[in-house]
Design a protein around this motif. Structure first.
Motif, short mmCIF file in Angstrom:
data_model
loop_
_atom_site.label_atom_id
_atom_site.label_comp_id
_atom_site.label_asym_id
_atom_site.label_seq_id
_atom_site.Cartn_x
_atom_site.Cartn_y
_atom_site.Cartn_z
N VAL A 174 -74.18 -12.61 -17.39
CA VAL A 174 -74.24 -13.66 -16.35
C VAL A 174 -73.64 -14.97 -16.86
CG1 VAL A 174 -75.85 -15.08 -15.02
CG2 VAL A 174 -76.16 -12.63 -15.10
N SER A 175 -73.93 -15.34 -18.11
CA SER A 175 -73.37 -16.59 -18.64
C SER A 175 -71.85 -16.47 -18.77
CB SER A 175 -74.01 -16.96 -19.98
OG SER A 175 -73.82 -15.92 -20.91
N GLY A 176 -71.36 -15.26 -19.06
CA GLY A 176 -69.92 -15.04 -19.13
C GLY A 176 -69.26 -15.25 -17.77
N PHE A 177 -69.93 -14.74 -16.70
CA PHE A 177 -69.37 -14.93 -15.34
C PHE A 177 -69.42 -16.39 -14.93
CE2 PHE A 177 -69.56 -10.40 -14.21
CZ PHE A 177 -68.28 -10.34 -13.71
N ALA A 178 -70.55 -17.06 -15.24
CA ALA A 178 -70.67 -18.48 -14.88
C ALA A 178 -69.57 -19.28 -15.57
CB ALA A 178 -72.05 -18.99 -15.28
N LEU A 179 -69.30 -18.91 -16.81
CA LEU A 179 -68.26 -19.61 -17.57
C LEU A 179 -66.89 -19.41 -16.91
CD1 LEU A 179 -67.60 -21.20 -20.09
CD2 LEU A 179 -67.51 -19.08 -21.37
N GLU A 180 -66.66 -18.17 -16.45
CA GLU A 180 -65.38 -17.87 -15.80
C GLU A 180 -65.24 -18.69 -14.51
OE1 GLU A 180 -64.29 -13.90 -16.27
OE2 GLU A 180 -62.87 -13.88 -14.62
N VAL A 181 -66.34 -18.79 -13.75
CA VAL A 181 -66.31 -19.60 -12.52
C VAL A 181 -65.99 -21.05 -12.87
CG1 VAL A 181 -67.75 -20.50 -10.64
CG2 VAL A 181 -67.87 -18.08 -11.24
N ALA A 182 -66.66 -21.57 -13.90
CA ALA A 182 -66.44 -22.98 -14.30
C ALA A 182 -64.98 -23.19 -14.70
CB ALA A 182 -67.37 -23.33 -15.45
N LEU A 183 -64.40 -22.21 -15.36
CA LEU A 183 -63.02 -22.35 -15.83
C LEU A 183 -62.01 -22.35 -14.69
CD1 LEU A 183 -62.99 -20.08 -19.02
CD2 LEU A 183 -62.38 -22.50 -18.95
N TYR A 184 -62.31 -21.53 -13.66
CA TYR A 184 -61.29 -21.35 -12.61
C TYR A 184 -61.51 -22.21 -11.37
CZ TYR A 184 -59.01 -17.78 -15.33
OH TYR A 184 -58.30 -17.15 -16.31
N LEU A 185 -62.61 -22.98 -11.35
CA LEU A 185 -62.78 -23.91 -10.23
C LEU A 185 -61.76 -25.04 -10.38
CD1 LEU A 185 -66.66 -24.25 -9.79
CD2 LEU A 185 -65.03 -23.21 -8.21
N PRO A 186 -61.28 -25.58 -9.25
CA PRO A 186 -60.23 -26.60 -9.34
C PRO A 186 -60.67 -27.85 -10.12
CG PRO A 186 -60.77 -26.07 -7.04
CD PRO A 186 -61.63 -25.22 -7.88
N ALA A 187 -61.93 -28.29 -9.91
CA ALA A 187 -62.38 -29.51 -10.61
C ALA A 187 -63.15 -29.10 -11.87
CB ALA A 187 -63.29 -30.31 -9.69
N PRO A 188 -63.02 -29.85 -12.99
CA PRO A 188 -63.75 -29.49 -14.21
C PRO A 188 -65.27 -29.54 -14.00
CG PRO A 188 -62.28 -31.38 -14.57
CD PRO A 188 -62.21 -31.05 -13.12
N GLN A 189 -65.96 -28.58 -14.58
CA GLN A 189 -67.41 -28.49 -14.43
C GLN A 189 -68.05 -28.71 -15.81
OE1 GLN A 189 -68.70 -27.81 -11.31
NE2 GLN A 189 -66.56 -27.84 -10.59
N MET A 190 -68.80 -29.78 -15.95
CA MET A 190 -69.39 -30.08 -17.26
C MET A 190 -70.40 -29.03 -17.70
SD MET A 190 -67.91 -32.67 -18.46
CE MET A 190 -68.91 -33.33 -19.77
N TRP A 191 -71.09 -28.39 -16.72
CA TRP A 191 -72.07 -27.37 -17.11
C TRP A 191 -71.40 -26.16 -17.79
CZ3 TRP A 191 -70.84 -22.96 -14.50
CH2 TRP A 191 -70.25 -23.10 -13.24
#
Ligand code: SF4
Ligand code: SF4
Length: 401
Positions: free
Chosen positions: A326-343
């Protein structure tokens, strides 16, 4: 060879699982119903008898322990409710604790306070190492490898894998040593004149076992075929999803490292989702999260015998795997969202720490099944009569009461 009898064996085994083989009157029903038992490998009754009379060396020196996949059919049909399937699972935990010379497995299996404190301290230690010389958390882009250097993660990863390979090899050597001394194991096979062939035949058996049993789950599917449920919920598919998912993620990580070493793609370079290594990671993560989620739901709802008895060690193992996925998927979402995600930075730390903890503990936890079962299946393939044939079905099993 003299046989040592230990009257405390059964008491000791009880620390590793919930069963009551004192109630067993050796009717043999469990062995007759077992889809994987044969005339020569007549578990679980034989294993139960070993435990009842206290012959520890026989119990730890047989590969039959690892031929059971805990389908639970024997427990469902035992007239004395002695839980023979759970007995086999508990004895495998006991065997892992005994093959491990560090005794860490024993503590992890038998002491809940030790397990919790040890896992938390290990996670804290890995986090401190990663963050000891961390860089900035840039808000304008998710620059993970400016935050923690890729070189540091590679070095920790290689150290962790080296330690695991060493600990695993020593434990497997100890298992084979116990088998070589047991009349019920390799010593018994040698006494019957079986030598298993030359080194090439053993190697061929290892390769065949990895493909047919580890990847294709042949025996697990035989064990499962009586159960009326959709194939996506069958235990072999759940087990396979977890295994394929984890191995796929390991392969993706190793490939990424090789691409970095060869200068093809430095670690951390953003690539499209269809890029082969990224795709392998994503698909593997899906299998891992699916398998672990269903396993957790089953352990909570207890629809069958194998899901009914969970030790803390079972929970820790499946929850760590789930968290890694799950943390791997969340990381992938954070990486590919247009705006940077600090989490995304926090997800990155959680993902790396949990994954390293899982790998580091592999020889001492349920993960060790992968090593021991593969070894036992290779020995089975070389030494058991007719072992290359498909497993005998329950209806035609010659292993009667
Ligand atoms: S079914 Fe197996 S465990 Fe149950 S009483 Fe018979 S021999 Fe013992
Ligand atoms: S494979 Fe199934 S039936 Fe056979 S011993 Fe294991 S749990 Fe029992």
């Amino acid at each position: 060879m003299s046989i040592r009898v230990d009257p405390t064996l059964l008491l000791e085994l009880h620390k590793y699982g919930a069963f009551d083989v004192n109630a067993c009157f050796n009717c043999g029903n469990c062995t007759a119903i077992c889809p994987l038992s044969t005339e020569t490998e007549n578990f679980p009754r034989k294993m139960i008898r070993y435990a009842q009379i206290g012959v520890r060396d026989r119990l730890l020196g047989t590969n039959e322990l690892w031929l059971c996949y805990y389908c639970g059919e024997c427990s469902d049909t035992c007239p004395r409710e002695a839980e023979p399937g759970e007995f086999m699972a508990a004895t495998r935990r006991y065997a892992i604790a005994n093959y491990d010379l560090t005794r860490l497995s024993r503590l992890l299996y038998t002491s809940a306070p030790f397990s919790i404190i040890f896992l938390l301290l290990l996670a804290a230690f890995l986090t401190v190492i990663m963050l000891a010389r961390h860089g900035p958390m840039r808000p304008e882009s998710l620059a993970l490898f400016d935050f923690v250097s890729a070189r540091l993660i590679h070095h920790i990863g290689i150290t962790v894998i080296g330690m695991v390979v060493l600990a695993g090899a020593i434990s497997i050597a100890n298992m084979v040593h116990k088998m070589s001394r047991s009349a019920g194991g390799l010593a018994g096979a040698a006494a019957e004149g079986k030598h298993g062939g030359n080194v090439f035949q053993w190697f061929a058996s290892l390769v065949r076992t990895i493909f047919t049993e580890v990847f294709a789950e042949r025996r697990y599917r035989d064990c499962d075929e009586e159960k009326q449920q959709p194939w996506v919920l069958k235990p072999w598919f759940i087990h396979g999803s977890i295994l394929w998912g984890f191995l796929g993620l390991l392969a993706a990580t190793a490939s990424d490292w090789v691409l970095d070493l060869t200068g093809i793609k430095p670690t951390g370079t953003m690539v499209p989702l269809w890029y082969p290594v990224r795709l392998l990671g994503t698909v593997s993560g899906m299998f891992l999260v699916y398998g672990t989620t269903v396993a957790i739901v089953k352990r909570l709802s207890k629809p069958d015998k194998p899901s009914s008895h969970s030790l803390l060690s079972d929970w820790v193992f499946v929850l760590l795997l789930w968290l890694a996925g799950v943390s791997g998927f969340a990381l992938e979402v954070a990486l590919y969202l247009p705006a940077p995600q600090m989490w995304g930075y926090y997800m990155f730390i959680i993902h790396v720490v949990v994954s390293m903890e899982l790998i580091l503990l592999a020889p001492f936890t349920k993960f060790a099944h992968a090593f021991y079962r593969t070894t036992a299946l290779v020995i089975h393939a070389r030494l058991a009569p007719g072992a290359q044939e498909p497993a005998v079905s329950a209806g035609t099993s010659p292993a009667g009461p």
